[in-house]
Design a protein around this motif. Structure first.
Motif, short mmCIF file in Angstrom:
data_model
loop_
_atom_site.label_atom_id
_atom_site.label_comp_id
_atom_site.label_asym_id
_atom_site.label_seq_id
_atom_site.Cartn_x
_atom_site.Cartn_y
_atom_site.Cartn_z
N ALA A 192 0.98 -1.25 0.09
CA ALA A 192 0.00 -0.03 0.18
C ALA A 192 1.18 1.35 0.18
O ALA A 192 0.28 2.38 -0.44
N ARG A 193 1.82 0.91 0.95
CA ARG A 193 2.99 2.70 0.65
C ARG A 193 4.33 2.38 -0.53
O ARG A 193 4.10 3.69 -0.18
N THR A 194 4.20 1.58 -0.69
CA THR A 194 5.57 1.21 -2.22
C THR A 194 4.61 1.15 -3.43
O THR A 194 5.79 1.30 -4.39
N GLY A 195 3.18 0.79 -3.38
CA GLY A 195 3.29 0.59 -4.89
C GLY A 195 4.17 -0.44 -5.62
O GLY A 195 4.16 -1.96 -4.77
N SER A 196 3.70 -0.93 -6.68
CA SER A 196 4.61 -2.15 -7.09
C SER A 196 5.84 -2.65 -6.71
O SER A 196 6.39 -3.70 -7.42
N VAL A 197 6.12 -1.31 -6.53
CA VAL A 197 8.10 -1.17 -6.49
C VAL A 197 8.40 -2.29 -5.90
O VAL A 197 9.23 -3.57 -6.27
N PHE A 198 7.80 -3.02 -4.66
CA PHE A 198 8.31 -4.57 -3.88
C PHE A 198 7.55 -5.44 -3.91
O PHE A 198 7.86 -6.54 -3.74
N ALA A 199 6.57 -5.18 -4.99
CA ALA A 199 5.95 -6.62 -5.59
C ALA A 199 6.20 -7.45 -5.95
O ALA A 199 6.17 -8.01 -6.88
N LEU A 200 7.53 -7.88 -4.84
CA LEU A 200 8.14 -9.63 -5.71
C LEU A 200 7.88 -11.17 -6.29
O LEU A 200 8.51 -11.56 -7.09
N ASP A 201 6.97 -11.14 -5.34
CA ASP A 201 6.54 -12.67 -5.20
C ASP A 201 5.22 -12.09 -6.03
O ASP A 201 4.54 -13.56 -6.68
#
Length: 136
Positions: A126-135
């Motif tokens: 929620a706070r970083t968008g897709s940046v850390f959506a690694l999985d």
């Protein structure tokens, strides 16, 4: 018969040393990505550890990340500052399962260093968008 002077021998030694030094430096410069890039890791817990997994996000063109185009667009809108990415309005479960997100790299020629621990993956996304959506 060939005679070498001390000056010739010294010049040869300096040239050989220069080649030894230049070789690894050139290899290292080729290993460093150019343009906008971030090495991203997400670790379970409150500090980075060996248990983290990561990926190299490159944005010229977007690649190396499951959601590279969205992550690069979010970073571009925030000027490369992950903390400035607008927070999404989502409902996250109230279960404490901390994750630590870390990024280092370069954006618009400036170094980027970021590390933050979130209460859970939902809060992080929620706070970083897709940046850390690694999985995903």
């Amino acid at each position: 018969m060939t005679y070498l002077t001390r000056a010739t021998a010294a010049a040869g030694a300096v040239l050989a040393a220069g080649l030894l030094v230049a070789g690894p430096a050139q290899a290292a410069s080729r290993a460093t990505p150019s343009g906008d890039w971030l090495y991203l890791t997400v670790t379970r817990g409150e500090s980075p550890s060996i248990d983290s997994h990561g990926t190299l996000l490159r944005c010229d063109p977007p690649r190396g990340h499951p959601h590279a185009a969205d992550a690069c667009a979010g970073l571009a809108a925030a000027g490369g500052d992950i903390a400035r990415i607008p927070q999404k309005d989502v409902f996250c479960p109230m279960i404490y399962a901390p994750v630590t997100a870390r990024a280092h790299g370069e954006w618009n020629g400036r170094p980027v260093e970021f590390q933050e621990t979130y209460a859970g993956k939902c809060v992080m996304n929620a706070r970083t968008g897709s940046v850390f959506a690694l999985d995903d």
